[in-house]
Design an enzyme around this catalytic site. Structure first.
Site, PDB file in Angstrom:
ATOM      1  N   ASP A  53      -1.148  -0.685   4.447  1.00 58.19           N
ATOM      2  CA  ASP A  53      -0.708   0.490   5.077  1.00 58.19           C
ATOM      3  C   ASP A  53      -1.572   1.090   6.171  1.00 58.19           C
ATOM      4  O   ASP A  53      -2.881   0.875   6.303  1.00 58.19           O
ATOM      5  CB  ASP A  53      -0.826   1.459   3.799  1.00 58.19           C
ATOM      6  CG  ASP A  53       0.496   1.422   2.860  1.00 58.19           C
ATOM      7  OD1 ASP A  53       1.044   0.383   3.067  1.00 58.19           O
ATOM      8  OD2 ASP A  53       0.791   2.404   2.265  1.00 58.19           O
ATOM      9  N   ASP A  54      -0.641   1.756   7.046  1.00 54.92           N
ATOM     10  CA  ASP A  54      -1.535   2.252   8.331  1.00 54.92           C
ATOM     11  C   ASP A  54      -1.656   1.426   9.533  1.00 54.92           C
ATOM     12  O   ASP A  54      -1.323  -0.045   9.356  1.00 54.92           O
ATOM     13  CB  ASP A  54      -2.802   3.077   7.909  1.00 54.92           C
ATOM     14  CG  ASP A  54      -2.499   3.987   6.653  1.00 54.92           C
ATOM     15  OD1 ASP A  54      -1.354   4.491   6.447  1.00 54.92           O
ATOM     16  OD2 ASP A  54      -3.819   3.979   6.200  1.00 54.92           O
ATOM     17  N   HIS A 103       6.296   3.253   7.824  1.00 57.64           N
ATOM     18  CA  HIS A 103       5.305   3.982   7.265  1.00 57.64           C
ATOM     19  C   HIS A 103       5.436   5.486   7.804  1.00 57.64           C
ATOM     20  O   HIS A 103       4.399   6.385   7.776  1.00 57.64           O
ATOM     21  CB  HIS A 103       3.638   3.581   7.297  1.00 57.64           C
ATOM     22  CG  HIS A 103       2.965   4.135   6.131  1.00 57.64           C
ATOM     23  ND1 HIS A 103       3.285   4.272   4.627  1.00 57.64           N
ATOM     24  CD2 HIS A 103       1.577   4.439   6.174  1.00 57.64           C
ATOM     25  CE1 HIS A 103       2.287   4.735   4.112  1.00 57.64           C
ATOM     26  NE2 HIS A 103       1.352   4.727   4.904  1.00 57.64           N
ATOM     27  N   HIS A 107       2.597   9.997   9.757  1.00 55.04           N
ATOM     28  CA  HIS A 107       2.047   9.727   8.482  1.00 55.04           C
ATOM     29  C   HIS A 107       1.801  11.348   7.710  1.00 55.04           C
ATOM     30  O   HIS A 107       0.953  11.295   7.198  1.00 55.04           O
ATOM     31  CB  HIS A 107       0.623   9.307   8.676  1.00 55.04           C
ATOM     32  CG  HIS A 107       0.176   8.538   7.440  1.00 55.04           C
ATOM     33  ND1 HIS A 107      -0.834   9.289   6.867  1.00 55.04           N
ATOM     34  CD2 HIS A 107       0.474   7.254   6.729  1.00 55.04           C
ATOM     35  CE1 HIS A 107      -1.269   8.607   5.775  1.00 55.04           C
ATOM     36  NE2 HIS A 107      -0.503   7.414   5.875  1.00 55.04           N
ATOM     37  N   HIS A 196      -5.864  -0.925   2.202  1.00 50.83           N
ATOM     38  CA  HIS A 196      -5.977   0.020   3.323  1.00 50.83           C
ATOM     39  C   HIS A 196      -6.911  -0.530   4.352  1.00 50.83           C
ATOM     40  O   HIS A 196      -7.944   0.146   4.416  1.00 50.83           O
ATOM     41  CB  HIS A 196      -6.254   1.412   3.125  1.00 50.83           C
ATOM     42  CG  HIS A 196      -5.084   2.159   2.351  1.00 50.83           C
ATOM     43  ND1 HIS A 196      -4.871   2.207   0.945  1.00 50.83           N
ATOM     44  CD2 HIS A 196      -4.074   3.109   2.644  1.00 50.83           C
ATOM     45  CE1 HIS A 196      -3.966   2.798   0.553  1.00 50.83           C
ATOM     46  NE2 HIS A 196      -3.424   3.375   1.946  1.00 50.83           N
TER      47      HIS A 196
END
Length: 232
Positions: A53-54, A103, A107, A196
């Site tokens: 993620d990210d 995503h 955010h 992450h």
């Protein structure tokens, strides 16, 4: 007076139940009111999906060679605003055959927003993902996994899946060894692992990825994208 107090107590109780139900629905990894949700795939094959993620960010350039070393494919749930900052890293993810997921652009938590907000967050990021050269299906993972009604409803209208996870080592542990141990002790065929690693500056996130790749490869697991997992 007594009757008023009873009614007030009932009202507070019902309101508390509503708040609890809303909280559980918002955070559920296994259920939503609209559309498809995948946290794991039922299969007897020893295949799993690593998801990041990210980002993208500088660490992308450390993750990709590691995946190549183990002949692994992964799914990167990227933030639209970060794609704008790191377009080359995003393009490299696509070029090396990994899946790119949405995503959202900002955010921000995808709850208590307007329909146009969900639409803009998803569609702007979709366009940025397509600009990388990525041609596959674009799944969606809400920031922090939080969703209520608006985002799932939007995704259902557009035949889009919500992807969650069944293993999240970063949430429960801080050391590399504990994270790897947690994954290896709880892994099942069809698992989706959430990590992450994008903004870590200590090197521990990369060590965790390599530890997971090394141990599970020795156990006969193959690492595929979420789309490939869903197609089994």
């Amino acid at each position: 007076m007594k009757k008023t107090l009873v009614l007030l107590g009932i009202g507070i109780f019902l309101f508390s139940l509503l708040l609890l139900g809303t909280y559980k629905l918002m955070n559920s990894r296994t259920y939503q009111l609209f559309g498809g949700l995948t946290k794991q795939v039922e299969t007897n094959q020893k295949v799993i999906a690593l998801t990041f993620d990210d980002g993208p960010a500088d660490n992308t350039n450390l993750i990709l060679p590691l995946l190549e070393k183990y002949n692994a494919k992964a799914t990167f749930f990227l933030i639209g605003a970060e794609i704008e900052k790191y377009p080359e890293e995003a393009r490299r993810i696509a070029q090396e055959g990994h899946q790119i997921g949405n995503h959202t652009y900002s955010h921000n938590r995808m709850i208590f927003k307007t329909p146009s907000y969900y639409k803009d967050e998803i569609e702007k990021t979709d366009q940025l993902i397509q600009n990388t050269g990525y041609k596959g299906e674009i799944d969606v993972r809400p920031p922090n996994g939080k969703k209520l009604i608006g985002l799932p409803y939007y995704l259902k209208k557009h035949n889009r899946d919500t992807i969650t996870w069944n293993l999240e080592p970063d949430t429960f542990y801080t050391t590399v060894s504990d994270k790897v141990k947690y994954v290896t002790e709880n892994i099942e065929p069809g698992s989706i692992i959430l990590l992450h690693p994008m903004y870590d500056k200590t090197g521990k996130a990369i060590q965790t990825i390599e530890g997971i790749l090394h141990v599970l490869s020795k156990e006969g697991y193959t690492f595929v994208t979420v789309n490939e997992l869903q197609d089994l």
